[in-house]
Write an enzyme that holds these catalytic residues in place. Structure first.
Site, PDB file in Angstrom:
ATOM      1  N   LYS A  10      76.561 -33.106  70.603  1.00  0.00           N
ATOM      2  CA  LYS A  10      76.772 -33.054  71.908  1.00  0.00           C
ATOM      3  C   LYS A  10      78.359 -32.607  72.167  1.00  0.00           C
ATOM      4  CE  LYS A  10      73.021 -35.418  73.675  1.00  0.00           C
ATOM      5  NZ  LYS A  10      72.305 -36.854  74.426  1.00  0.00           N
ATOM      6  N   GLN A  33      74.403 -42.535  75.561  1.00  0.00           N
ATOM      7  CA  GLN A  33      73.263 -42.111  74.740  1.00  0.00           C
ATOM      8  C   GLN A  33      72.277 -43.180  74.785  1.00  0.00           C
ATOM      9  OE1 GLN A  33      72.847 -39.272  73.400  1.00  0.00           O
ATOM     10  NE2 GLN A  33      71.066 -39.802  72.271  1.00  0.00           N
ATOM     11  N   ASP A  88      73.120 -36.150  82.865  1.00  0.00           N
ATOM     12  CA  ASP A  88      71.768 -36.260  82.292  1.00  0.00           C
ATOM     13  C   ASP A  88      70.652 -36.248  83.410  1.00  0.00           C
ATOM     14  OD1 ASP A  88      71.436 -36.519  79.456  1.00  0.00           O
ATOM     15  OD2 ASP A  88      72.214 -38.333  79.260  1.00  0.00           O
TER      16      ASP A  88
HETATM   17  N1  GUN Z   1      68.155 -40.069  74.138  1.00  0.00           N
HETATM   18  C1  GUN Z   1      67.245 -39.146  73.945  1.00  0.00           C
HETATM   19  N2  GUN Z   1      67.370 -38.032  74.598  1.00  0.00           N
HETATM   20  C2  GUN Z   1      68.296 -38.325  75.404  1.00  0.00           C
HETATM   21  C3  GUN Z   1      68.987 -37.563  76.506  1.00  0.00           C
HETATM   22  O1  GUN Z   1      68.723 -36.371  76.728  1.00  0.00           O
HETATM   23  N3  GUN Z   1      70.278 -38.179  77.082  1.00  0.00           N
HETATM   24  C4  GUN Z   1      70.498 -39.335  76.482  1.00  0.00           C
HETATM   25  N4  GUN Z   1      71.662 -39.777  77.166  1.00  0.00           N
HETATM   26  N5  GUN Z   1      70.098 -40.279  75.577  1.00  0.00           N
HETATM   27  C5  GUN Z   1      69.024 -39.558  74.863  1.00  0.00           C
END
Ligand code: GUN
Length: 290
Positions: free
Chosen positions: A52, A96, A119
């Site tokens: 990311k 995350q 998100d």
């Molecule tokens: N963990 C698995 N997928 C995601 C996501 O799309 N965003 C976040 N913040 N954590 C995750």
């Protein structure tokens, strides 16, 4: 059988995002900034977060990385989120998931300001999505919708079976697919479903998002169905350089024999998740300019 190339679509969209990011900087002096919080050292989370951050930089955005030990007090995390909410320079905040045991993920996510919740995980954004109001859409379901459009599929009147009812993928995706603009008929299967194959065998499209390899096999599909595989599972493989291989939730070989199109893992849905995160971050920064 056609492979749906998520890498290609992601590259196209990221090019467009990078151009718009450059224009926002040139015209308004705004550089979209994403704050990424990683707690602990879960290997899959470390690799997602690194990807990311790299994608942000490549798109011309700023990435503010905050890595904390697994034993960070929950109150400290909530305060950190509050200070990022108040920081004018930050457009998006991502925590995350999963968070380490002992931390109430809901409390931390709920602390994110809905205006910076790129998100789309806060109750405010989830609720807005449900009733069709403007909001940040969750990245993986949004990416699946983009992939379906890219593959040239018109889902109006089609039957889509989604397997998995997570808050991150299955539930929001079922909502998005049934919006008027996509107009699909949706069945949401989950661990309480008695006979999943009875549903998948009458589906035009099957989306599988359970986190379990082998959830979907070719004998569960109608001839010519389309398979969208959201799974990213690390499976031990001593012959691989990293000691593991990525596998989806669908059994690729048997599904590929029956399906008309399928997303590979890796290179299918995965690259879209990060792309839609950049999309939301750009959107958040653009709102500042108006
Ligand atoms: N963990 C698995 N997928 C995601 C996501 O799309 N965003 C976040 N913040 N954590 C995750």
């Amino acid at each position: 059988m056609k492979l749906i190339d998520g890498k290609l679509l992601a590259a196209n969209l990221r090019q467009e995002i990078a151009e718009k990011t450059a224009a926002l900087k040139a015209e308004k002096g705004i550089v979209p900034t994403l704050a990424v919080i990683l707690v602990g050292e879960d290997p899959a989370s470390v690799s997602y977060v690194t990807a990311k951050e790299r994608a942000c930089i490549e798109a011309g955005m700023n990435s503010k990385e905050i890595r904390l030990p697994a034993d960070v007090p929950e109150d400290e995390l909530v305060s950190l989120v509050s200070s990022l909410n108040a920081d004018e320079a930050v457009d998006g905040i991502l925590v995350q998931l999963p968070l380490p045991k002992g931390i109430d993920a809901k409390r931390v996510v709920d602390a994110i300001s809905p205006e910076k919740d790129v998100d789309g995980f806060t109750p405010e954004n989830a609720g807005r999505m449900l009733i069709g109001e403007e909001c940040f859409l969750p990245c993986t379901p949004h990416g699946v919708i983009k992939l379906i459009e890219f593959a040239g599929m018109n889902l109006s009147g089609k039957h889509v079976v989604v397997i998995g009812r997570s808050n991150i993928v299955g539930k929001p995706l079922a909502v998005l697919l049934s919006r008027k603009e996509t107009n699909a008929t949706v069945t949401l299967c989950h661990t309480g479903t008695k006979d999943i194959a009875a549903f998948t065998r009458i589906a035009d499209v099957v989306v599988v998002a359970t986190g379990r390899p082998g959830t979907l096999t070719g004998d569960m599909l109608k001839e010519g169905a389309v398979v969208i595989d959201v799974g990213v599972n690390r499976v031990a493989d001593p012959t691989a350089a990293k000691g593991y291989r990525l596998k989806g939730d669908a059994d690729f070989d048997s599904c590929a024999r029956v399906a008309s199109a399928i997303t590979p893992v890796p290179g299918g849905v995965g690259p879209l998740t990060i792309t839609m995160l950049l999309w939301n971050t750009l959107e958040s920064a653009s709102r500042k300019a108006t």
